[in-house]
Each structure stands twice: as structure tokens, then as C-alpha cells.
Design a protein around this motif. Structure first.
Motif, PDB file in Angstrom:
ATOM      1  N   TYR A 219       0.817  -1.211   0.000  1.00 38.05           N
ATOM      2  CA  TYR A 219       0.000   0.000   0.000  1.00 38.05           C
ATOM      3  C   TYR A 219       0.851   1.263   0.000  1.00 38.05           C
ATOM      4  O   TYR A 219       0.451   2.292  -0.544  1.00 38.05           O
ATOM      5  CB  TYR A 219      -0.975  -0.016   1.173  1.00 38.05           C
ATOM      6  CG  TYR A 219      -2.161  -0.918   0.918  1.00 38.05           C
ATOM      7  CD1 TYR A 219      -3.198  -0.512   0.084  1.00 38.05           C
ATOM      8  CD2 TYR A 219      -2.232  -2.197   1.459  1.00 38.05           C
ATOM      9  CE1 TYR A 219      -4.277  -1.336  -0.188  1.00 38.05           C
ATOM     10  CE2 TYR A 219      -3.311  -3.037   1.191  1.00 38.05           C
ATOM     11  CZ  TYR A 219      -4.322  -2.597   0.369  1.00 38.05           C
ATOM     12  OH  TYR A 219      -5.392  -3.424   0.087  1.00 38.05           O
ATOM     13  N   THR A 220       2.034   1.181   0.599  1.00 35.15           N
ATOM     14  CA  THR A 220       2.935   2.326   0.579  1.00 35.15           C
ATOM     15  C   THR A 220       3.357   2.678  -0.847  1.00 35.15           C
ATOM     16  O   THR A 220       3.542   3.849  -1.192  1.00 35.15           O
ATOM     17  CB  THR A 220       4.193   2.027   1.422  1.00 35.15           C
ATOM     18  OG1 THR A 220       3.792   1.772   2.775  1.00 35.15           O
ATOM     19  CG2 THR A 220       5.156   3.205   1.416  1.00 35.15           C
ATOM     20  N   GLU A 221       3.479   1.646  -1.689  1.00 36.78           N
ATOM     21  CA  GLU A 221       3.947   1.858  -3.061  1.00 36.78           C
ATOM     22  C   GLU A 221       2.799   2.065  -4.056  1.00 36.78           C
ATOM     23  O   GLU A 221       3.040   2.189  -5.261  1.00 36.78           O
ATOM     24  CB  GLU A 221       4.779   0.641  -3.494  1.00 36.78           C
ATOM     25  CG  GLU A 221       6.050   0.467  -2.666  1.00 36.78           C
ATOM     26  CD  GLU A 221       6.769  -0.835  -2.967  1.00 36.78           C
ATOM     27  OE1 GLU A 221       6.170  -1.687  -3.672  1.00 36.78           O
ATOM     28  OE2 GLU A 221       7.899  -1.003  -2.498  1.00 36.78           O
ATOM     29  N   MET A 222       1.564   2.112  -3.570  1.00 38.38           N
ATOM     30  CA  MET A 222       0.414   2.173  -4.468  1.00 38.38           C
ATOM     31  C   MET A 222       0.399   3.449  -5.321  1.00 38.38           C
ATOM     32  O   MET A 222       0.107   3.410  -6.515  1.00 38.38           O
ATOM     33  CB  MET A 222      -0.889   2.060  -3.684  1.00 38.38           C
ATOM     34  CG  MET A 222      -2.123   2.016  -4.563  1.00 38.38           C
ATOM     35  SD  MET A 222      -3.632   1.687  -3.632  1.00 38.38           S
ATOM     36  CE  MET A 222      -3.406  -0.052  -3.263  1.00 38.38           C
ATOM     37  N   ALA A 223       0.722   4.587  -4.721  1.00 42.44           N
ATOM     38  CA  ALA A 223       0.699   5.839  -5.476  1.00 42.44           C
ATOM     39  C   ALA A 223       1.661   5.778  -6.659  1.00 42.44           C
ATOM     40  O   ALA A 223       1.351   6.261  -7.756  1.00 42.44           O
ATOM     41  CB  ALA A 223       1.042   7.017  -4.571  1.00 42.44           C
ATOM     42  N   GLY A 224       2.812   5.152  -6.464  1.00 42.27           N
ATOM     43  CA  GLY A 224       3.779   5.030  -7.548  1.00 42.27           C
ATOM     44  C   GLY A 224       3.246   4.184  -8.691  1.00 42.27           C
ATOM     45  O   GLY A 224       3.481   4.495  -9.864  1.00 42.27           O
ATOM     46  N   ARG A 225       2.498   3.125  -8.354  1.00 41.08           N
ATOM     47  CA  ARG A 225       1.930   2.280  -9.408  1.00 41.08           C
ATOM     48  C   ARG A 225       0.876   3.043 -10.201  1.00 41.08           C
ATOM     49  O   ARG A 225       0.815   2.940 -11.426  1.00 41.08           O
ATOM     50  CB  ARG A 225       1.316   1.016  -8.782  1.00 41.08           C
ATOM     51  CG  ARG A 225       2.355   0.037  -8.273  1.00 41.08           C
ATOM     52  CD  ARG A 225       1.733  -1.303  -7.946  1.00 41.08           C
ATOM     53  NE  ARG A 225       0.781  -1.208  -6.867  1.00 41.08           N
ATOM     54  CZ  ARG A 225       1.099  -1.244  -5.578  1.00 41.08           C
ATOM     55  NH1 ARG A 225       2.368  -1.369  -5.224  1.00 41.08           N
ATOM     56  NH2 ARG A 225       0.185  -1.163  -4.635  1.00 41.08           N
ATOM     57  N   PHE A 226       0.042   3.815  -9.518  1.00 41.55           N
ATOM     58  CA  PHE A 226      -0.961   4.613 -10.217  1.00 41.55           C
ATOM     59  C   PHE A 226      -0.282   5.664 -11.102  1.00 41.55           C
ATOM     60  O   PHE A 226      -0.717   5.914 -12.226  1.00 41.55           O
ATOM     61  CB  PHE A 226      -1.893   5.295  -9.218  1.00 41.55           C
ATOM     62  CG  PHE A 226      -3.112   4.494  -8.887  1.00 41.55           C
ATOM     63  CD1 PHE A 226      -4.304   4.689  -9.562  1.00 41.55           C
ATOM     64  CD2 PHE A 226      -3.070   3.519  -7.904  1.00 41.55           C
ATOM     65  CE1 PHE A 226      -5.431   3.936  -9.273  1.00 41.55           C
ATOM     66  CE2 PHE A 226      -4.190   2.756  -7.599  1.00 41.55           C
ATOM     67  CZ  PHE A 226      -5.378   2.967  -8.279  1.00 41.55           C
ATOM     68  N   GLU A 227       0.781   6.257 -10.593  1.00 39.81           N
ATOM     69  CA  GLU A 227       1.475   7.281 -11.376  1.00 39.81           C
ATOM     70  C   GLU A 227       2.054   6.687 -12.654  1.00 39.81           C
ATOM     71  O   GLU A 227       1.953   7.289 -13.736  1.00 39.81           O
ATOM     72  CB  GLU A 227       2.588   7.905 -10.540  1.00 39.81           C
ATOM     73  CG  GLU A 227       3.304   9.051 -11.252  1.00 39.81           C
ATOM     74  CD  GLU A 227       4.305   9.747 -10.360  1.00 39.81           C
ATOM     75  OE1 GLU A 227       4.653  10.899 -10.668  1.00 39.81           O
ATOM     76  OE2 GLU A 227       4.739   9.146  -9.364  1.00 39.81           O
ATOM     77  N   ARG A 228       2.630   5.497 -12.555  1.00 43.53           N
ATOM     78  CA  ARG A 228       3.189   4.856 -13.753  1.00 43.53           C
ATOM     79  C   ARG A 228       2.096   4.549 -14.768  1.00 43.53           C
ATOM     80  O   ARG A 228       2.279   4.743 -15.973  1.00 43.53           O
ATOM     81  CB  ARG A 228       3.931   3.565 -13.357  1.00 43.53           C
ATOM     82  CG  ARG A 228       5.244   3.814 -12.642  1.00 43.53           C
ATOM     83  CD  ARG A 228       6.060   2.546 -12.525  1.00 43.53           C
ATOM     84  NE  ARG A 228       5.437   1.541 -11.670  1.00 43.53           N
ATOM     85  CZ  ARG A 228       5.562   1.504 -10.348  1.00 43.53           C
ATOM     86  NH1 ARG A 228       6.263   2.425  -9.713  1.00 43.53           N
ATOM     87  NH2 ARG A 228       4.988   0.532  -9.647  1.00 43.53           N
ATOM     88  N   PHE A 229       0.959   4.074 -14.276  1.00 41.23           N
ATOM     89  CA  PHE A 229      -0.147   3.783 -15.192  1.00 41.23           C
ATOM     90  C   PHE A 229      -0.628   5.056 -15.882  1.00 41.23           C
ATOM     91  O   PHE A 229      -0.815   5.086 -17.101  1.00 41.23           O
ATOM     92  CB  PHE A 229      -1.309   3.140 -14.434  1.00 41.23           C
ATOM     93  CG  PHE A 229      -2.575   3.112 -15.247  1.00 41.23           C
ATOM     94  CD1 PHE A 229      -2.761   2.160 -16.235  1.00 41.23           C
ATOM     95  CD2 PHE A 229      -3.563   4.071 -15.059  1.00 41.23           C
ATOM     96  CE1 PHE A 229      -3.913   2.149 -17.011  1.00 41.23           C
ATOM     97  CE2 PHE A 229      -4.716   4.067 -15.830  1.00 41.23           C
ATOM     98  CZ  PHE A 229      -4.893   3.102 -16.810  1.00 41.23           C
ATOM     99  N   LEU A 230      -0.837   6.110 -15.107  1.00 40.63           N
ATOM    100  CA  LEU A 230      -1.355   7.356 -15.671  1.00 40.63           C
ATOM    101  C   LEU A 230      -0.380   7.961 -16.674  1.00 40.63           C
ATOM    102  O   LEU A 230      -0.793   8.509 -17.696  1.00 40.63           O
ATOM    103  CB  LEU A 230      -1.650   8.350 -14.548  1.00 40.63           C
ATOM    104  CG  LEU A 230      -2.826   7.978 -13.633  1.00 40.63           C
ATOM    105  CD1 LEU A 230      -2.889   8.923 -12.446  1.00 40.63           C
ATOM    106  CD2 LEU A 230      -4.141   8.001 -14.395  1.00 40.63           C
ATOM    107  N   ASN A 231       0.914   7.844 -16.391  1.00 38.32           N
ATOM    108  CA  ASN A 231       1.904   8.384 -17.327  1.00 38.32           C
ATOM    109  C   ASN A 231       1.897   7.631 -18.650  1.00 38.32           C
ATOM    110  O   ASN A 231       2.175   8.199 -19.709  1.00 38.32           O
ATOM    111  CB  ASN A 231       3.299   8.325 -16.701  1.00 38.32           C
ATOM    112  CG  ASN A 231       3.497   9.358 -15.614  1.00 38.32           C
ATOM    113  OD1 ASN A 231       2.758  10.349 -15.553  1.00 38.32           O
ATOM    114  ND2 ASN A 231       4.452   9.137 -14.736  1.00 38.32           N
TER     115      ASN A 231
END
Length: 217
Positions: A127-139
Motif C-alpha cells: 500500500y505504501t507503493e500504491m501511489a507510484g503504481r498509479f502514477e506509472r499507469f497514468l503516465n
């Protein structure tokens, strides 16, 4: 046709994981023994220990299956995101959330087991790394910040996409895992339509033009 030793070993490993998933999701971690897992899999305890050194490794392997699943393009929620459900068709995103939770119901239960029995030790990093995964998808999906122009002024794409995801996935976790239908006092389809409208337009009417003019003076 003879089955190779490697195939036999893989079948045993798969049977052990499936048995552990059934039992952990039904009676918890501490309420499940290696002996029970072996019996459920139709194997000896020695066979279980041959593949997994201890019960916790079994548990973390099952959580790992879910982490891997939600990274794949064919995960229902990811398919909906890639197809443009966010932010243009939030109802489709809700349906994909329902399919995701139903398909991986037992794995999702393990998250709650981890919170209760391990204080979330195994899921914290994810869950700590979730924002990074969303950012990669959005990019990837919206290069050069294209999505930002589709959202309200000042709204960040990561915040908006994560909020929509959390709302829908949590709703269906409560409905499917806890067995609570119509938790908002509405049938699910109506509730998801209303939630989608709130996410699109907000829950408060914008100030009337006259009020804005008065405040400007």
C-alpha cells in the motif's frame, strides 16, 4: 502418458496453495495448521514442508499471487482503466471493481487476515507503493499530463484515480466479503451511478453567479 517429476511437484505445490487459500480465507491464519492444509490438499505434511519451509511462507506466497494479479493487464480493474473507464466511464470502473473482488475474493480476505493477525505487516509495503503504481499507469495512459485537463481545477490525477478506485473496491469488498447488500440504502446499480456522479461533479452546488459577484466586490 507419463507425468514427469517436475510436473508432479508443480501439481503438489498448486494443490497446497489452493488448500491453504481455502483454509486461511475461511478460518484465518492462526486457526489453520500445516496438518490441516496437507489433509485438504490430499498430501502428507512432509510434502507441504518440501515446498514451503513454514506456514508464514505459504501465507505470503498467496498474498504475492494477488499482488502479481493486480499488476497484470488482464486484471478486470486494470482492463477497465486501460479502456478509458477513468475518468470518462466511472460506472464501468465500478463494474470492474465488482468483478475484481468477486474473482479474487479469497485473496482479498487475506488482506483482512493480515491486518487482524499480523497488524498489516505483510501488506504495508504494497500500500505504501500504491501511489507510484498509479502514477506509472497514468503516465502511460495519459502522457504529458493530458489527464489533468480533464479534471477540475487543482485536482491531481493520482488523487482522483486513487479515490475512485478505493471507493469502488471498498464498496464491493463490504458487499461481497461481508455479505452486506444495498449498504447505501440503494440497490448496487443505483448506488454506483450516484457515487459516479458525485465523483464527476462533486456533492455541493457551485455558488450562484450573483453570490460570486457579491463576493468579488
Amino acid at each position: 502418458m507419463r507425468v514427469s517429476q517436475e510436473e508432479k511437484s508443480e501439481r503438489s505445490r498448486t494443490a497446497i496453495l489452493e488448500a491453504a487459500l481455502r483454509l486461511f480465507s475461511k478460518q484465518g491464519y492462526r486457526g489453520t495448521s500445516i496438518r490441516e492444509i496437507a489433509a485438504e490438499a490430499g498430501l502428507s505434511t512432509g510434502n507441504v514442508y518440501h515446498h514451503f519451509p513454514d506456514k508464514e511462507t505459504l501465507f505470503t506466497t498467496l498474498l504475492g499471487q494477488y499482488w502479481e494479479a493486480i499488476e497484470r493487464p488482464d486484471f478486470p480493474f486494470n482492463k477497465a482503466l486501460a479502456a478509458g473507464a477513468f475518468p470518462f466511464d466511472l460506472e464501468a470502473l465500478a463494474r470492474a471493481a465488482e468483478e475484481s473482488v468477486r474473482t479474487y475474493r479469497r485473496h482479498v480476505i487475506l488482506i483482512y487476515v493480515d491486518v487482524v493477525e499480523f497488524e498489516g505487516n505483510h501488506i504495508r509495503k504494497f500500500y505504501t507503493e500504491m501511489a507510484g503504481r498509479f502514477e506509472r499507469f497514468l503516465n502511460t495512459r495519459f502522457p504529458d499530463g493530458a489527464l489533468k485537463h480533464e479534471l477540475g481545477e487543482g485536482f491531481q490525477p493520482i488523487t482522483a484515480s486513487m479515490l475512485a478506485s478505493r471507493v469502488f473496491l471498498q464498496y464491493f469488498a463490504v458487499e461481497i466479503l461481508f455479505g452486506i447488500p444495498d449498504q447505501f440504502g440503494l440497490d448496487t446499480a443505483t448506488a454506483m451511478k450516484e457515487v459516479s456522479e458525485i465523483l464527476r461533479h462533486g456533492m455541493i452546488h457551485p455558488p450562484a453567479p450573483r453570490k460570486l459577484e457579491a463576493e468579488a466586490r
